[in-house]
Scaffold this active site. Structure first.
Site, PDB file in Angstrom:
ATOM      1  N   LYS A 176      29.630  46.437  42.820  1.00  0.00           N
ATOM      2  CA  LYS A 176      29.309  45.084  43.239  1.00  0.00           C
ATOM      3  C   LYS A 176      30.186  44.599  44.401  1.00  0.00           C
ATOM      4  O   LYS A 176      29.689  44.081  45.393  1.00  0.00           O
ATOM      5  CB  LYS A 176      29.551  44.157  42.044  1.00  0.00           C
ATOM      6  CG  LYS A 176      28.498  43.190  41.769  1.00  0.00           C
ATOM      7  CD  LYS A 176      28.715  42.444  40.445  1.00  0.00           C
ATOM      8  CE  LYS A 176      30.033  42.693  39.758  1.00  0.00           C
ATOM      9  NZ  LYS A 176      30.713  41.507  39.282  1.00  0.00           N
ATOM     10  N   ARG A 212      27.615  34.193  35.684  1.00  0.00           N
ATOM     11  CA  ARG A 212      27.792  35.136  34.587  1.00  0.00           C
ATOM     12  C   ARG A 212      27.122  34.631  33.313  1.00  0.00           C
ATOM     13  O   ARG A 212      27.078  35.342  32.317  1.00  0.00           O
ATOM     14  CB  ARG A 212      29.284  35.312  34.268  1.00  0.00           C
ATOM     15  CG  ARG A 212      30.048  36.092  35.282  1.00  0.00           C
ATOM     16  CD  ARG A 212      30.135  37.546  34.869  1.00  0.00           C
ATOM     17  NE  ARG A 212      31.455  38.139  34.867  1.00  0.00           N
ATOM     18  CZ  ARG A 212      32.260  38.269  35.906  1.00  0.00           C
ATOM     19  NH1 ARG A 212      31.943  37.758  37.060  1.00  0.00           N
ATOM     20  NH2 ARG A 212      33.402  38.873  35.807  1.00  0.00           N
ATOM     21  N   ARG A 249      40.619  53.291  39.046  1.00  0.00           N
ATOM     22  CA  ARG A 249      40.789  52.232  40.028  1.00  0.00           C
ATOM     23  C   ARG A 249      42.213  51.743  40.170  1.00  0.00           C
ATOM     24  O   ARG A 249      42.920  51.602  39.190  1.00  0.00           O
ATOM     25  CB  ARG A 249      39.983  51.033  39.564  1.00  0.00           C
ATOM     26  CG  ARG A 249      38.803  50.797  40.418  1.00  0.00           C
ATOM     27  CD  ARG A 249      38.279  49.460  40.045  1.00  0.00           C
ATOM     28  NE  ARG A 249      36.885  49.434  40.386  1.00  0.00           N
ATOM     29  CZ  ARG A 249      36.108  48.395  40.191  1.00  0.00           C
ATOM     30  NH1 ARG A 249      36.582  47.314  39.603  1.00  0.00           N
ATOM     31  NH2 ARG A 249      34.865  48.444  40.552  1.00  0.00           N
ATOM     32  N   ARG A 299      45.279  47.026  37.327  1.00  0.00           N
ATOM     33  CA  ARG A 299      45.186  45.688  36.765  1.00  0.00           C
ATOM     34  C   ARG A 299      45.092  45.773  35.253  1.00  0.00           C
ATOM     35  O   ARG A 299      44.505  46.702  34.709  1.00  0.00           O
ATOM     36  CB  ARG A 299      43.921  45.006  37.303  1.00  0.00           C
ATOM     37  CG  ARG A 299      44.212  44.001  38.391  1.00  0.00           C
ATOM     38  CD  ARG A 299      42.972  43.620  39.173  1.00  0.00           C
ATOM     39  NE  ARG A 299      41.791  43.400  38.352  1.00  0.00           N
ATOM     40  CZ  ARG A 299      40.562  43.345  38.848  1.00  0.00           C
ATOM     41  NH1 ARG A 299      40.363  43.475  40.149  1.00  0.00           N
ATOM     42  NH2 ARG A 299      39.534  43.143  38.060  1.00  0.00           N
ATOM     43  N   ARG A 336      35.145  44.317  28.586  1.00  0.00           N
ATOM     44  CA  ARG A 336      34.458  43.694  29.724  1.00  0.00           C
ATOM     45  C   ARG A 336      33.001  44.132  29.780  1.00  0.00           C
ATOM     46  O   ARG A 336      32.119  43.347  30.114  1.00  0.00           O
ATOM     47  CB  ARG A 336      35.153  44.065  31.033  1.00  0.00           C
ATOM     48  CG  ARG A 336      36.368  43.226  31.328  1.00  0.00           C
ATOM     49  CD  ARG A 336      37.235  43.885  32.356  1.00  0.00           C
ATOM     50  NE  ARG A 336      36.684  43.857  33.697  1.00  0.00           N
ATOM     51  CZ  ARG A 336      37.062  44.696  34.670  1.00  0.00           C
ATOM     52  NH1 ARG A 336      37.952  45.627  34.438  1.00  0.00           N
ATOM     53  NH2 ARG A 336      36.553  44.590  35.862  1.00  0.00           N
TER      54      ARG A 336
HETATM   55  P1  ADP Z   1      34.800  42.128  36.724  1.00  0.00           P
HETATM   56  O1  ADP Z   1      35.315  43.212  37.611  1.00  0.00           O
HETATM   57  O2  ADP Z   1      34.964  42.336  35.261  1.00  0.00           O
HETATM   58  O3  ADP Z   1      33.432  41.666  37.117  1.00  0.00           O
HETATM   59  P2  ADP Z   1      36.024  39.953  38.074  1.00  0.00           P
HETATM   60  O4  ADP Z   1      37.072  40.485  38.974  1.00  0.00           O
HETATM   61  O5  ADP Z   1      34.735  39.521  38.653  1.00  0.00           O
HETATM   62  O6  ADP Z   1      35.822  40.974  36.904  1.00  0.00           O
HETATM   63  O7  ADP Z   1      36.626  38.735  37.230  1.00  0.00           O
HETATM   64  C1  ADP Z   1      37.860  38.835  36.553  1.00  0.00           C
HETATM   65  C2  ADP Z   1      37.922  37.823  35.429  1.00  0.00           C
HETATM   66  O8  ADP Z   1      37.763  36.502  35.962  1.00  0.00           O
HETATM   67  C3  ADP Z   1      36.811  37.963  34.403  1.00  0.00           C
HETATM   68  O9  ADP Z   1      37.130  38.927  33.426  1.00  0.00           O
HETATM   69  C4  ADP Z   1      36.766  36.543  33.833  1.00  0.00           C
HETATM   70  O10 ADP Z   1      37.855  36.309  32.947  1.00  0.00           O
HETATM   71  C5  ADP Z   1      36.990  35.702  35.064  1.00  0.00           C
HETATM   72  N1  ADP Z   1      35.700  35.355  35.730  1.00  0.00           N
HETATM   73  C6  ADP Z   1      35.274  35.747  36.961  1.00  0.00           C
HETATM   74  N2  ADP Z   1      34.058  35.239  37.253  1.00  0.00           N
HETATM   75  C7  ADP Z   1      33.699  34.491  36.179  1.00  0.00           C
HETATM   76  C8  ADP Z   1      32.553  33.706  35.851  1.00  0.00           C
HETATM   77  N3  ADP Z   1      31.515  33.587  36.701  1.00  0.00           N
HETATM   78  N4  ADP Z   1      32.530  33.088  34.640  1.00  0.00           N
HETATM   79  C9  ADP Z   1      33.549  33.182  33.776  1.00  0.00           C
HETATM   80  N5  ADP Z   1      34.658  33.919  34.009  1.00  0.00           N
HETATM   81  C10 ADP Z   1      34.742  34.562  35.200  1.00  0.00           C
END
Ligand code: ADP
Ligand code: ZN
Length: 216
Positions: free
Chosen positions: A13, A86, A125, A158, A169
């Site tokens: 993504k 989300r 990663r 991370r 996740r």
């Molecule tokens: P991932 O790689 O799991 O998609 P992101 O880097 O996009 O993770 O996001 C990291 C964290 O930030 C998520 O695990 C969540 O806790 C929070 N987060 C990011 N975007 C959202 C969203 N749209 N709604 C709720 N929490 C979010």
């Protein structure tokens, strides 16, 4: 133009988002990056208790943060939204937000990669502490181990890239993915692309397919 990126963590993504951002000259908005920035700057929007576990930050906080970001002048021509929405509530509030300016979500890109490929990918990663650049220690290693090519920053794994958390996740993703896919299928704006090693399609090829689709 507004494009929403669906797809599990590790589906590519972020990379697809960056390519499209450059080629289509749109703003790139990643709510994950925004939350991590807030965490680093120790603002009240840094939601460590949710993020470290891979849980979603509550809608009202996330939606408010996105609303603020959308006011930034760089969003004038549109944006690629990476990691938002989300939940269905987030999707609905995004539609409302855009409608106020006569805009809409033009495309929801669903990047479909098998979960077993994803688990392996995320384990490999590493992220840069300085600029958030992402490396894969097998497929896309930095020139010098542990050091970012872009900014010389330190690379680290991370908390939410650790295997136990990755599993969670993916579970969290699975729960929300279905309703979002349904939402954008009903809206008639979804494009699903099967990607990953087995499908023989990398992020560049996914981005290319999107650009072809947009030309039609
Ligand atoms: P991932 O790689 O799991 O998609 P992101 O880097 O996009 O993770 O996001 C990291 C964290 O930030 C998520 O695990 C969540 O806790 C929070 N987060 C990011 N975007 C959202 C969203 N749209 N709604 C709720 N929490 C979010
Ligand atoms: Zn860096």
């Amino acid at each position: 133009m507004f494009i929403v990126l669906l797809g599990a963590p590790g589906s590519g993504k972020g990379t697809v988002g960056e390519i499209l951002t450059k080629n289509l000259k749109l703003a790139h908005i990643s709510t994950g990056d925004l939350f991590r920035e807030n965490l680093k700057n120790e603002t009240e929007l840094g939601k460590k208790e949710y993020m470290d576990k891979g849980e979603l930050v509550p809608d009202e906080i996330t939606i408010g943060m996105l609303q603020d970001r959308m006011k930034n002048p760089d969003v004038e021509n549109g944006a690629i939204l990476d990691g938002f929405p989300r939940t269905k509530a987030q999707a609905e509030s995004l539609d409302k937000m855009l409608l106020l300016d006569g805009n809409k979500v033009d495309m929801a890109l669903n990047i479909d990669v098998p979960f077993e490929e994803i688990v392996e990918r995320i384990a490999n990663r590493r992220s840069c502490k300085g600029c958030n650049a992402i490396y894969n220690i097998v497929f896309n290693p930095p020139k010098q181990e542990g050091v970012c090519d872009e900014c010389g920053g330190e690379l680290y794994q991370r908390e939410d890239q650790k295997p136990e958390v990755v599993q969670n996740r993916l579970e969290v993703y699975k729960k929300s993915a279905d309703e979002l896919i349904e939402y954008y299928t009903n809206a008639g704006t979804i494009l699903t692309v099967k990607a990953g090693d087995k499908a023989g399609k990398n992020s560049y090829q996914v981005a290319e397919e999107v650009e072809e689709y947009l030309k039609k």
